[in-house]
Design a protein around this motif. Structure first.
Motif, mmCIF file in Angstrom:
data_model
loop_
_atom_site.group_PDB
_atom_site.id
_atom_site.type_symbol
_atom_site.label_atom_id
_atom_site.label_comp_id
_atom_site.label_asym_id
_atom_site.label_seq_id
_atom_site.Cartn_x
_atom_site.Cartn_y
_atom_site.Cartn_z
ATOM 1 N N VAL A 101 0.833 -1.207 0.000
ATOM 2 C CA VAL A 101 0.000 0.000 0.000
ATOM 3 C C VAL A 101 0.869 1.259 0.000
ATOM 4 C CG1 VAL A 101 -1.698 1.330 1.307
ATOM 5 C CG2 VAL A 101 -1.933 -1.153 1.129
ATOM 6 N N ILE A 102 1.934 1.261 0.812
ATOM 7 C CA ILE A 102 2.832 2.417 0.878
ATOM 8 C C ILE A 102 3.491 2.658 -0.476
ATOM 9 C CG2 ILE A 102 4.959 3.327 1.913
ATOM 10 C CD1 ILE A 102 4.176 1.788 4.480
ATOM 11 N N CYS A 103 3.925 1.575 -1.132
ATOM 12 C CA CYS A 103 4.570 1.704 -2.443
ATOM 13 C C CYS A 103 3.598 2.249 -3.487
ATOM 14 C CB CYS A 103 5.114 0.345 -2.892
ATOM 15 S SG CYS A 103 6.557 -0.208 -1.958
ATOM 16 N N ILE A 104 2.327 1.859 -3.379
ATOM 17 C CA ILE A 104 1.320 2.360 -4.320
ATOM 18 C C ILE A 104 1.061 3.843 -4.096
ATOM 19 C CG2 ILE A 104 -1.139 2.232 -4.947
ATOM 20 C CD1 ILE A 104 -0.957 -0.795 -4.356
ATOM 21 N N LYS A 105 0.960 4.241 -2.824
ATOM 22 C CA LYS A 105 0.650 5.636 -2.489
ATOM 23 C C LYS A 105 1.857 6.565 -2.627
ATOM 24 C CE LYS A 105 -3.707 5.207 -1.337
ATOM 25 N NZ LYS A 105 -4.776 5.953 -2.063
ATOM 26 N N TRP A 133 14.073 1.312 12.799
ATOM 27 C CA TRP A 133 13.276 1.115 11.589
ATOM 28 C C TRP A 133 11.806 1.480 11.794
ATOM 29 C CZ3 TRP A 133 15.537 0.184 7.022
ATOM 30 C CH2 TRP A 133 16.877 -0.223 7.056
ATOM 31 N N LYS A 134 11.219 1.982 10.717
ATOM 32 C CA LYS A 134 9.799 2.340 10.714
ATOM 33 C C LYS A 134 9.192 2.005 9.356
ATOM 34 C CE LYS A 134 9.638 6.394 13.815
ATOM 35 N NZ LYS A 134 9.059 7.763 13.907
ATOM 36 N N PHE A 135 7.854 1.877 9.312
ATOM 37 C CA PHE A 135 7.163 1.934 8.041
ATOM 38 C C PHE A 135 7.136 3.397 7.612
ATOM 39 C CE2 PHE A 135 4.818 -2.124 9.137
ATOM 40 C CZ PHE A 135 5.388 -2.863 8.103
ATOM 41 N N ARG A 136 7.347 3.639 6.345
ATOM 42 C CA ARG A 136 7.360 5.016 5.852
ATOM 43 C C ARG A 136 5.956 5.607 5.905
ATOM 44 N NH1 ARG A 136 10.685 8.106 3.128
ATOM 45 N NH2 ARG A 136 12.134 6.396 2.695
ATOM 46 N N SER A 137 5.827 6.765 6.543
ATOM 47 C CA SER A 137 4.541 7.475 6.585
ATOM 48 C C SER A 137 4.674 8.875 5.988
ATOM 49 C CB SER A 137 4.028 7.579 8.027
ATOM 50 O OG SER A 137 4.932 8.336 8.823
ATOM 51 N N MET A 138 5.901 9.239 5.597
ATOM 52 C CA MET A 138 6.146 10.565 5.036
ATOM 53 C C MET A 138 6.750 10.450 3.638
ATOM 54 S SD MET A 138 7.608 12.875 8.186
ATOM 55 C CE MET A 138 6.584 13.256 9.596
ATOM 56 N N VAL A 139 6.724 11.553 2.918
ATOM 57 C CA VAL A 139 7.292 11.595 1.570
ATOM 58 C C VAL A 139 8.808 11.361 1.646
ATOM 59 C CG1 VAL A 139 5.505 13.120 0.680
ATOM 60 C CG2 VAL A 139 7.543 14.108 1.731
ATOM 61 N N PRO A 140 9.426 10.890 0.559
ATOM 62 C CA PRO A 140 10.848 10.527 0.594
ATOM 63 C C PRO A 140 11.798 11.648 1.015
ATOM 64 C CG PRO A 140 9.802 9.626 -1.359
ATOM 65 C CD PRO A 140 8.797 10.532 -0.723
ATOM 66 N N PRO A 170 -0.526 11.505 2.001
ATOM 67 C CA PRO A 170 -1.986 11.656 2.170
ATOM 68 C C PRO A 170 -2.677 10.311 2.434
ATOM 69 C CG PRO A 170 -1.206 12.940 0.296
ATOM 70 C CD PRO A 170 -0.044 12.106 0.747
ATOM 71 N N ASN A 171 -3.659 10.351 3.287
ATOM 72 C CA ASN A 171 -4.515 9.208 3.624
ATOM 73 C C ASN A 171 -3.771 8.105 4.372
ATOM 74 O OD1 ASN A 171 -6.717 10.484 2.331
ATOM 75 N ND2 ASN A 171 -6.049 9.701 0.348
ATOM 76 N N ILE A 172 -3.023 7.285 3.673
ATOM 77 C CA ILE A 172 -2.380 6.132 4.316
ATOM 78 C C ILE A 172 -1.379 6.576 5.369
ATOM 79 C CG2 ILE A 172 -0.611 5.970 2.514
ATOM 80 C CD1 ILE A 172 -2.131 3.086 4.594
ATOM 81 N N ILE A 176 -1.476 5.500 9.279
ATOM 82 C CA ILE A 176 -0.328 4.808 9.875
ATOM 83 C C ILE A 176 0.115 5.508 11.156
ATOM 84 C CG2 ILE A 176 2.139 4.347 9.559
ATOM 85 C CD1 ILE A 176 1.538 3.727 6.633
ATOM 86 N N ARG A 177 0.218 6.836 11.104
ATOM 87 C CA ARG A 177 0.714 7.587 12.251
ATOM 88 C C ARG A 177 -0.325 7.651 13.379
ATOM 89 N NH1 ARG A 177 5.331 10.463 11.377
ATOM 90 N NH2 ARG A 177 4.796 12.099 12.855
#
Length: 276
Positions: A101-105, A133-140, A170-172, A176-177
């Motif tokens: 989902v993160i890769c799609i968004k 380590w974290k799941f990415r919730s922000m832009v690169p 946005p959204n995801i 996540i956060r």
């Protein structure tokens, strides 16, 4: 500061010659160190994490980690290994779905994000840094955007928090956060021994270089994925209150208290209360 230095040296020179010059030299050196420390503290607020990490790597904190209560720490470590290992297995498939989902968004970005954080002090009082380590919730390019957002910081002390952070995907990213799902990869850090399930949140290097002696006491125990700060409101809690909560936890920590905080942390994740 210059006036104080002149007065200190002048007073010292009123003694016997040999003693006076030695005292003057010592006084000047002491005042120079105090002046340098003042400048250092002021400059540390403007350091990047990389610069701060370099400073911490060559600095001694002046305090020692709390390695007392071996029995409690052994039980806690055994529980950390068992619980984090089981959680990693259970969450493996949902984690892969989250990555997709993160890769799609956020196309082209890794679903994972890592930061250097400061762990428990080493036995000699030097700082230990590790990669969290974290799941990415922000832009690169979120880290590069940070300088332009400093004037919007709503947190006190060395922390940086803003409610409507424009760097969040946005959204995801908001989902996540809100539910702290970005923290789940830290179960790997727990399994490896860099963190514990419960403890003070690990600070960024550019935050830790600004710590006073009281705040440094947070570093005497292993940092945690969850704890009193998360249970009491997360982003709604200021820095000084966070330190107070952490020091209170360190004083009263026990296996039962840790279990209470684990269940309370899970509840905070489900409700999303206090999330930025």
């Amino acid at each position: 500061m210059a006036s104080s230095m002149v007065n200190g040296v002048a007073d010292a020179l009123c003694m016997e010659p040999a003693e006076g010059f030695a005292a003057a030299e010592e006084s000047a050196e002491r005042l120079f160190r105090a002046d340098a420390l003042s400048v250092s503290v002021e400059c540390s607020a403007n350091m990047t994490d990389a610069e701060a990490a370099s400073v911490l790597a060559t600095t001694n904190s002046g305090i020692r980690p709390d390695l007392s209560r071996y029995g409690y720490r052994a039980v806690k470590r055994a529980f950390d290994i068992a619980a984090s290992g089981a959680a990693i297995l259970v969450l493996l498939v949902p984690g892969l779905v989250m990555c997709a989902v993160i890769c799609i968004k956020s196309p082209g970005a890794s679903p994972f994000y890592s930061q250097l954080r400061v762990g428990r002090l080493r036995k000699d009082g030097t700082y230990k840094l590790f990669r969290m380590w974290k799941f990415r919730s922000m832009v690169p390019n979120a880290d590069q955007m940070l300088d332009d957002l400093q004037d919007k910081n709503e947190a006190d002390g060395p922390l940086f928090k803003i409610k409507d952070d424009p760097r969040i995907i946005p959204n995801i990213g908001h989902f996540i956060r809100k539910h702290s799902l970005d923290e789940l990869p830290q179960l790997v850090n727990v399994f490896l021994g860099d963190m514990s399930l419960i403890g003070p949140r690990p600070g960024l290097p550019n935050e830790v270089v600004q710590y006073n002696v009281r705040a440094k006491q947070r570093l005497t125990v292993k940092p945690g994925c969850g704890g009193a700060w998360q249970v009491k409101g997360r982003s709604d809690v200021g820095f000084d209150d966070m330190v107070t909560l952490d020091l209170r936890y360190i004083d009263k920590r026990s296996t039962r208290h840790d279990l209470d905080l684990i269940f309370s942390t899970i509840r905070a994740m489900l409700t999303g209360e206090g999330a930025a």
